[in-house]
Design an enzyme around this catalytic site. Structure first.
Site, PDB file in Angstrom:
ATOM      1  CE  LYS A  95      -8.602  -2.225   4.569  1.00 14.88           C
ATOM      2  NZ  LYS A  95      -8.772  -3.481   3.842  1.00 14.88           N
ATOM      3  CG  ASP A 115      -3.450   3.941   3.873  1.00 17.53           C
ATOM      4  OD1 ASP A 115      -4.552   3.820   4.436  1.00 17.53           O
ATOM      5  OD2 ASP A 115      -3.071   3.196   2.944  1.00 17.53           O
ATOM      6  CD1 TRP A 131      -1.913  -2.271   1.979  1.00 15.14           C
ATOM      7  CD2 TRP A 131      -2.793  -1.566   0.045  1.00 15.14           C
ATOM      8  NE1 TRP A 131      -2.811  -3.219   1.541  1.00 15.14           N
ATOM      9  CE2 TRP A 131      -3.361  -2.811   0.370  1.00 15.14           C
ATOM     10  CE3 TRP A 131      -3.191  -0.932  -1.133  1.00 15.14           C
ATOM     11  CZ2 TRP A 131      -4.315  -3.445  -0.444  1.00 15.14           C
ATOM     12  CZ3 TRP A 131      -4.134  -1.543  -1.941  1.00 15.14           C
ATOM     13  CH2 TRP A 131      -4.677  -2.785  -1.593  1.00 15.14           C
TER      14      TRP A 131
HETATM   15  N1  PMP Z   1      -4.385   1.054   2.265  1.00 16.06           N
HETATM   16  C1  PMP Z   1      -4.470  -0.006   3.076  1.00 16.06           C
HETATM   17  C2  PMP Z   1      -3.638  -0.054   4.317  1.00 16.06           C
HETATM   18  C3  PMP Z   1      -5.338  -1.056   2.742  1.00 16.06           C
HETATM   19  O1  PMP Z   1      -5.416  -2.126   3.525  1.00 16.06           O
HETATM   20  C4  PMP Z   1      -6.118  -0.965   1.562  1.00 16.06           C
HETATM   21  C5  PMP Z   1      -7.119  -2.033   1.156  1.00 16.06           C
HETATM   22  N2  PMP Z   1      -6.962  -3.259   1.641  1.00 16.06           N
HETATM   23  C6  PMP Z   1      -5.963   0.161   0.751  1.00 16.06           C
HETATM   24  C7  PMP Z   1      -5.112   1.157   1.144  1.00 16.06           C
HETATM   25  C8  PMP Z   1      -6.742   0.308  -0.530  1.00 16.06           C
HETATM   26  O2  PMP Z   1      -8.006   0.690  -0.192  1.00 16.06           O
HETATM   27  P1  PMP Z   1      -9.187   0.833  -1.257  1.00 16.06           P
HETATM   28  O3  PMP Z   1      -9.477  -0.524  -1.780  1.00 16.06           O
HETATM   29  O4  PMP Z   1     -10.283   1.415  -0.404  1.00 16.06           O
HETATM   30  O5  PMP Z   1      -8.738   1.769  -2.322  1.00 16.06           O
END
Ligand code: PMP
Length: 359
Positions: A196, A172, A102
């Site tokens: 989450k 994030d 991420w």
């Molecule tokens: N950042 C983190 C820490 C995540 O766990 C996730 C999704 N699992 C994301 C970003 C991406 O999120 P999204 O699918 O809402 O774009």
């Protein structure tokens, strides 16, 4: 009705109490003869939902009205781009801490807008740990320092904010939002996909400190992507049902006792699970001990065949969504706020029995 013990990494389990209220109100929201999702986002009822959710977040996180709260769309992935679009000019530098997939995605997007200085990368160690403050190589001239507080895939987590030497942090917090106390004064911006710890997918919460927002670019940004557009009003149609669900989750968080309650119970749950993993050599934690996540607990078994058998037998006991992320394999138990201590105890009992039978 049967509800399983759901350890999904996201979209993840929601509190049963919240689902029951949503079910009750689905056809007739508070005597209005329609659901909330069939009403105007400018109407009295939805305006109240939006306001209530923001007031609750402000209280729960102790934001002291110093932050703008926005409910946006496009997931955390859009924030990877929207953050540098608003806060990073071509001649400027932003520091990024790379602790996994991420963070890497956030870095890739930021490079489209300005200079990215990677202050730490855990890639050569397969992202099994997060850095200590001494390992951060900050550029010293950064617009902000971006980090991923909890790494959903590897099961690592910062135990406290990285020391950015006074530069505003951008976080994030998708997978540990509202799970523990944070030092809010260190942050310029926090974003989190709801799916989450906060509600269903479809809404992303973005908190921006007001004085930090003032430093953002005000022009040359498409209207919908400009944070200023969303700071003081609902600009366009928001994901109304998702925000309604977030408001219910926030009410539930407050009724349970807020962050202190969840911080305590999340530690209890994680301790119980890691203790079971560490009991002997049968289970093996993936993350380094000091970097272990209290939200996503990742571990391996002695063989892939045993891992398959573990997943199959777990499902037979209504313990579901335990398969690790495809990039690292193994087992991952996501134990967010809505995962009860009871579900956790049932998982641990199953793990002990599985070890006794197969160890
Ligand atoms: N950042 C983190 C820490 C995540 O766990 C996730 C999704 N699992 C994301 C970003 C991406 O999120 P999204 O699918 O809402 O774009």
């Amino acid at each position: 009705m049967k509800r399983v013990h759901n350890f999904s990494a996201g979209p993840a389990a929601l509190p049963l109490e919240v689902l029951e209220i949503a079910q009750k109100e689905l056809l007739d929201y508070q005597g209005e003869g329609t659901s909330i999702m069939e009403q105007s986002h400018r109407g009295k009822s939805y305006t109240r939902v939006d306001t209530e959710a923001k007031e609750r977040l402000n209280r729960i996180l102790g934001l002291g009205n110093k932050f703008k709260i926005m409910f946006l769309q496009g997931g955390a992935s859009t924030q990877f781009m929207q953050v540098p679009y608003n806060f990073l000019k071509p001649e400027e530098t932003a520091d990024y801490i790379n602790t996994g997939i991420w963070s890497k995605k956030a870095i890739k997007e930021a490079k489209l807008f300005g200079n990215v200085h990677v202050a730490y990368t855990g890639e050569d160690q397969n992202f099994t740990r997060v850095p200590a403050d001494e390992e951060l190589n900050l550029s010293g001239e950064s617009r902000y320092v971006h980090f991923t507080s909890n790494n959903t895939i590897y099961g690592t987590q910062f135990s406290s904010e990285p020391d950015s030497k006074g530069t505003p942090l951008i976080c994030d917090a998708s997978s540990d939002f509202l799970s523990r106390k944070i030092d809010i004064d260190k942050y310029g911006l926090i974003y989190a996909g709801a799916q989450k710890n906060l509600g269903p997918s479809g809404v992303t919460v973005v908190l921006i400190r007001k004085d930090f927002l003032e430093t953002a670019d005000k022009k040359d940004i498409p209207t919908i992507l400009n944070y200023h557009t969303h700071a003081d009003r609902i600009f366009n149609t928001p994901p109304t049902f998702a925000v309604y669900m977030v408001n219910l989750v926030l009410k539930w968080v407050e009724e349970k006792g807020g962050i202190p309650y969840f911080e305590k119970i999340n530690s209890q749950k994680a301790d119980l699970l890691y203790k079971t993993i560490d009991d002997d050599g049968f289970y093996r934690g993936i993350a380094e001990v000091n970097s272990r996540s209290k939200m996503n607990v990742t571990f391996r078994l002695p063989s892939e065949a045993l891992e398959q058998q573990f997943l199959k037998e777990a499902a037979e006991h209504d313990l579901v969504a335990l398969k690790g992320h495809r990039t690292i394999g193994g087992i991952r138990a996501s134990i967010y706020n809505a995962c009860t201590l009871e579900s956790l105890e049932i998982l641990v009992n199953f793990m002990n029995k599985f070890r006794a039978d197969n160890g």
